[in-house]
Design an enzyme around this catalytic site. Structure first.
Site, PDB file in Angstrom:
ATOM      1  N   PHE B 232     -11.006  -2.216  -8.262  1.00  0.00           N
ATOM      2  CA  PHE B 232      -9.630  -2.652  -8.020  1.00  0.00           C
ATOM      3  C   PHE B 232      -9.174  -2.103  -6.677  1.00  0.00           C
ATOM      4  CE2 PHE B 232      -5.105  -2.810  -7.983  1.00  0.00           C
ATOM      5  CZ  PHE B 232      -4.820  -3.999  -8.623  1.00  0.00           C
ATOM      6  N   ASP B 338     -11.614   4.302  -1.214  1.00  0.00           N
ATOM      7  CA  ASP B 338     -10.283   3.960  -1.711  1.00  0.00           C
ATOM      8  C   ASP B 338      -9.825   5.071  -2.649  1.00  0.00           C
ATOM      9  OD1 ASP B 338      -8.206   3.050  -3.347  1.00  0.00           O
ATOM     10  OD2 ASP B 338      -8.850   0.965  -3.288  1.00  0.00           O
ATOM     11  N   LYS B 369       0.071   5.408  -3.937  1.00  0.00           N
ATOM     12  CA  LYS B 369       0.483   5.938  -5.249  1.00  0.00           C
ATOM     13  C   LYS B 369       1.116   7.339  -5.201  1.00  0.00           C
ATOM     14  CE  LYS B 369      -2.131   3.051  -8.443  1.00  0.00           C
ATOM     15  NZ  LYS B 369      -1.193   2.691  -9.484  1.00  0.00           N
ATOM     16  N   THR B 394       5.858  -4.959  12.266  1.00  0.00           N
ATOM     17  CA  THR B 394       7.193  -4.472  12.603  1.00  0.00           C
ATOM     18  C   THR B 394       7.398  -3.036  12.156  1.00  0.00           C
ATOM     19  OG1 THR B 394       8.190  -6.672  12.514  1.00  0.00           O
ATOM     20  CG2 THR B 394       9.676  -4.817  12.246  1.00  0.00           C
TER      21      THR B 394
END
Lengths: 514, 514
Positions: B232, B338, B369, B394
C-alpha cells in the site's frame, strides 16, 4: 425610529466592523439594516478597516533583489531544500495587508499573493482569530482520520464550506491541494462512468477483481480525461497528464495517453472581435467533439479552467463553456471545472464559471489556493461511489484548513469583498487601458475586463516580461508571470483603488525603464 | 556537588517535565545530567507525566456502536459527505492521552490512533503549546508558496525535521500526504534515472520537448516503478498503480502498467522458521531481479514498506531489505523505502528500516502519518533535478504541519519514547504469546516481536476478525484491522504497560465472547 451607533473602539489596532443597532422591537429589521449599512461601508473601506496600520507605499532598500540577507538565508536553505525558485526570504511577521516584507527590510505591494493563494491579505485579523480558536487547536493536535472518526465539528465545518459552493452544488469531498482535488475528481468521474456502464448496484466481476491487481483492464480500464492545450491542473501523474502548460512541468515522467483539445485564443479587446472569437470557439468545440468521438481510450471526463491561469490567462467565453456542457451531456462525459486559481473571489464572483451561468450545472468543481483548503463540490449523489472506501484516504482533507476556508468565505461575504474586487478591477483595468495607449507594444492583449482584478497582458518576448517583473520588484511591486510572455495580476481581495493607483504609477515608471 | 530538584508544580493539570539543576559551575555537565535524569524518569512515567488526568479505564455506555448520538450525527454528516466509513463521531475535546471519546460519552482505549497517525496521544500538552505559538499562527494565516517566498522560519523548520531523518539522509522535500510523498519520490526517481541516461547537465532535446506535450515518449518515457504484492503506497494514480492491497482500492481507475513482485510470507514465530523464511526471501528476491530485467517498461525505481501495513502486517527481514539494496545498485534502480505507516517510532526505532541497517543507505525515504507532515528524505544531491521548477508546486508542503512534526520529533527523543515503545512492546507481546496458548486458532501468526507495539495477528476468517473488532469496541478498545483477516495494533507512542494490561484483559474477555 432606530438609532445606529458605530462602535469604533480601537482594539489592538483593529477597528471592529460590527455596528450596534438599538431601539427596534423588530430584531429582523435590525439585522437587515446592519447588513445594508455594513455593505455600504464595505464599499468604501473594507480593507482599511482590516489594516488601519498598513504601510502607505512600498519601500525597497536594497540595490538588488534578493537583497544580501535574503541571499544569505537562501544559501542556507539551499543546503536542505531546493531553494533555487526563491525570489526572496519573506518576513511574514512584518508583512501586513497587501504588503509583503522581506528579511532585508524591503516592503513590496503584493500583486502575486503566494501564486494567487492569499485571499485576505497578510496577517488578517479575522484569520488570526480563527487560528487562535479552540477548534483550531483541536484540529492541529488531534488530526482525525476524518471519514473513520469524524469530529463533532466536521458537519458544521463542511456545511460552512458548502455555503460558498457554486450554485447547484451541495456536497463536498475534501482534498489537500489543487492537484489532489483534481485527481480525486478524476476518480469520482471514472467511478461514475463505469457505474453507468456496469449498473450502479452491480457487483464487480471476478475478471475485474483479478485484472485490477495486475493494473490491467477491465479492472483498470483504459479511460481518459480530456483537457486543453496550455491547461494546468497540477503536477502529480494523472493531473500532470492533463496539464499542458510547459515541457518542464512534465519531462521525464510517465504519462497517461490522454488527449488535449485546443483552448480558444481570442483577439482583444473582446467587444471589437466578437465574430472572430465566436469562430474560434466553434473551431475548438468541433475539435473537442472529434476527440471525444475518436480518441483511442474512451473519454470519461473533461476538465477545464474558466480562465487558463498558468497557461497564460486565456479566457473562455460563456458560449464556449455552455457548449461544452451540451457536448458532455450528449456524449456522457463528466464535466469538471477547475477553479483552483480562478475561484474564491478574485474575478469578482465567488466562482469564475458563474459568469457563464452553465445550465444544467457542471458535474464537479475543484478548488484550492485562496480557500487554503482543497477539494471538489458536486450535486448528483451518483458521484458518491456505490461502496464505501472507494473514495477514501487516511486524512480526507485538513481540518485546520477547513476552518480557515470557512473564515475566508465569511469575510468575503460579510465584508462585501466581491463588490470591492469588481469595483477595484474596473478602476485598475481602465487605468491600464490608458497606459496601453502609451505603451501598446509592452501591454499587448490586455485582458480580464469585468473579471475583477484577474487581469493580464503580454509583452513581446519572455525576456522582456522577465525584465519587467524584475524592474517592478525593484520599484516595490511583487508581480508574477505566466506562460512564456504574460504578466498576471493576482492581488488579494483586499486590494483597493489606492493600491491600484500605486501599482499603475510603479508600472508606468517601470515601463519607462524597460 | 549538584543539587537536583524536581519542580513538580502542577500547572493546569500538567506536571512540568523539566528539572532544575543548580550548584554546578559547569553548565555543560548540568545539561548532560538533566538529560540522563530525564531519560531515567522517562523509563517509568513519560506518559503519566503527559496525562496525569488520563482516565483509568475504558467506559462504554451504549448498547451498540455507533451509539444513538453518533448515529444521528453520522446521518447529518452523510448529507454532505460520504460518511459510511464512520465508526463513531469522536469528541476530541474529551479525548485524552490514549483514550478517545465519542459523542455518546463512550471512552475507548485507542489502539488504532487515527489509522496509526497519532504519535503522542490526544491533546498532548507539548503539541498544544506548539499549536498556540506565534510561528503556528503565522503559518496558518500567511501560508506561503514555500519555494518562491520561503519564510524566515523555513530553514529552521526543515533542519529540525532533518534532525530526525534516517541515518545517511540530510535533505528533505515536503509533501502533503503519504500518497503525495510517494509520488513526489517517484518523480525524483524518474528524473534521476533519465538524468543518468541523458547526462545531468544535458539539455532536453527538441523531440523530448515536443513529445512530452502529447504525453508521448521520449518526453514522457514509459518507465515503471516496481512494488510488491499486497503493498500500500497510496490511492492517487501513480501511487495507486504501485498499491496492490485490495481490488476495492483500485477498481475503475486507469493504472500504469507497473509490475509487482511477491513480498515474502514468513512462518511465525520467526526464530523457529529461519531456514524456511530464508528460502522464501530468496524466492522473492529472484522474482524481483527477474522483473527488473524482463519487464516491458524499464524499472526506474523500487518501493517497499519494511512492514507491509495495510497489506496485512507482513514483515521483511534484514536480509531481504539488504539484498534489495544490492539488486537495485546492480541494476541502477532507485531504492525507495515507504515509512508512511512504520515510521516515527511505533516499531521502537524512529524508522523501521533502521533495524535492517541497509548499506549503503537507500536513496529516498518517504514519511507521513505520525509525523503529520509528509515528504521524502534523501542524501544524494543528484536527486535535486538539474533545473529548478521540475520538482515544484504552489505549497511545497504545509508549514503548520512542519512545526507539529518538529515538536513530535523532539518529544519522542526528549521523553525517551523509543525506549518506552520497545519496553511496552515486549511486555504486550509476551502477554499475547501467553494468550495465544489459550486461543491458538484466534491468534494465528502473532507477529511484531521486538518491533515495539507494531504487533498483529490473524483470525481464521475475515468475518471472525470483523466480529472481534466489534466486540473489542463494545468492551472499550478501539482496534483496527488490515488485509482480509488481520488485527493490527497501532497505539500512540504514549501507550504504557498499564494500557497493555487493560487491552489484554479486554481481549481475553472478547475472545471468550467470540
Amino acid at each position: 425610529m432606530l438609532r445606529i451607533k458605530h462602535t469604533a473602539i480601537k482594539t489592538k489596532g483593529i477597528v471592529p466592523r460590527y455596528l450596534k443597532v438599538t431601539g427596534s422591537p423588530d430584531r429582523r429589521t435590525d439585522l437587515i439594516l446592519i447588513r445594508n449599512f455594513q455593505t455600504s461601508i464595505a464599499k468604501f473601506s473594507a480593507t482599511s478597516r482590516y489594516y488601519p496600520n498598513e504601510p502607505s507605499k512600498p519601500l525597497v532598500k536594497t540595490e538588488s533583489i534578493p537583497g544580501p540577507l535574503s541571499k544569505r538565508e537562501i544559501s542556507e536553505l539551499d543546503k536542505v531544500f531546493d531553494a533555487r525558485p526563491a525570489y526572496f526570504v519573506a518576513d511574514y511577521e512584518k508583512s501586513l495587508g497587501n504588503y509583503i516584507a522581506d528579511v532585508d527590510g524591503n516592503l513590496y505591494l503584493d500583486l502575486y499573493a503566494q501564486i494567487a493563494s492569499i485571499a485576505l491579505g497578510y496577517n488578517n485579523p479575522s484569520l488570526i482569530k480563527t487560528a487562535k480558536s479552540q477548534e483550531m487547536i483541536r484540529a492541529l493536535v488531534d488530526r482525525p482520520a476524518l471519514a473513520n472518526f469524524p469530529s463533532k465539528d466536521l458537519t458544521n465545518s463542511l456545511r460552512k464550506l458548502l455555503k460558498f459552493a457554486p450554485k447547484g452544488q451541495d456536497q463536498v469531498w475534501p482534498a489537500l491541494s489543487g492537484a489532489d482535488a483534481n485527481e480525486l475528481a478524476f476518480k469520482a468521474g471514472f467511478m461514475f462512468r463505469q457505474s453507468q456502464e456496469r449498473g450502479y448496484d452491480t457487483e464487480f466481476s471476478k475478471e475485474e477483481n483479478d485484472s485490477v491487481m495486475n493494473n490491467q483492464a477491465p479492472g483498470s480500464p483504459q479511460l481518459s480525461v480530456l483537457s486543453f492545450r496550455r491547461a494546468f491542473h497540477g503536477r502529480l501523474f494523472a493531473s500532470g497528464s492533463s496539464t499542458n502548460s510547459k515541457p518542464l512541468h512534465k519531462l521525464d515522467f510517465p504519462a497517461f495517453d490522454w488527449p488535449h483539445a485546443e483552448y480558444p485564443t481570442y483577439k482583444f479587446p473582446l467587444e471589437e472581435n466578437e465574430a472572430a472569437n465566436r469562430a474560434e470557439d466553434d473551431r475548438c468545440l468541433k475539435q473537442v467533439e472529434e476527440l471525444i468521438v475518436t480518441w483511442k481510450n474512451p473519454v470519461a471526463a473533461l476538465i477545464i479552467e474558466p480562465i487558463q491561469s498558468e497557461g497564460g490567462d486565456n479566457h473562455a467565453s460563456k458560449y464556449f463553456l455552455q457548449s461544452l456542457r451540451d457536448i458532455t451531456l450528449k456524449h456522457n462525459v463528466v464535466y469538471i471545472i477547475d477553479e483552483v486559481q480562478t475561484g474564491v473571489g478574485a474575478t469578482g464572483k465567488f466562482w469564475c464559471h458563474e459568469y457563464a451561468d452553465i445550465q444544467p450545472s457542471v458535474d464537479l468543481v475543484t478548488f484550492s489556493k485562496k480557500f487554503q483548503s482543497a477539494g471538489y463540490f458536486f450535486h448528483d449523489p451518483k458521484f458518491i461511489p456505490n461502496k464505501p472506501y472507494r473514495q477514501f484516504n487516511t486524512w480526507c482533507g485538513e481540518p485546520a484548513r477547513l476552518l480557515i476556508a470557512g473564515a475566508i468565505g465569511d469575510e468575503i461575504i460579510n465584508e462585501g469583498l466581491l463588490e470591492q474586487v469588481q469595483r477595484v478591477g474596473r478602476h485598475l483595468f481602465s487605468k491600464l487601458e490608458q497606459l496601453q495607449k502609451q505603451y501598446p507594444d509592452k501591454l499587448q492583449s490586455l485582458r480580464g475586463k469585468d473579471r475583477g482584478t484577474f487581469i493580464a497582458w503580454d509583452l513581446p518576448t519572455g525576456k522582456q516580461r522577465d525584465l519587467l517583473l524584475n524592474i517592478l520588484k525593484l520599484n516595490g511591486c511583487n508581480v508574477g508571470g505566466c506562460s512564456t510572455r504574460t504578466v498576471r495580476l493576482r492581488p488579494s481581495l483586499t486590494f483597493e483603488e489606492k493600491h491600484a493607483d500605486i501599482f499603475v504609477d510603479v508600472l508606468t515608471k517601470s515601463m519607462k525603464q524597460l
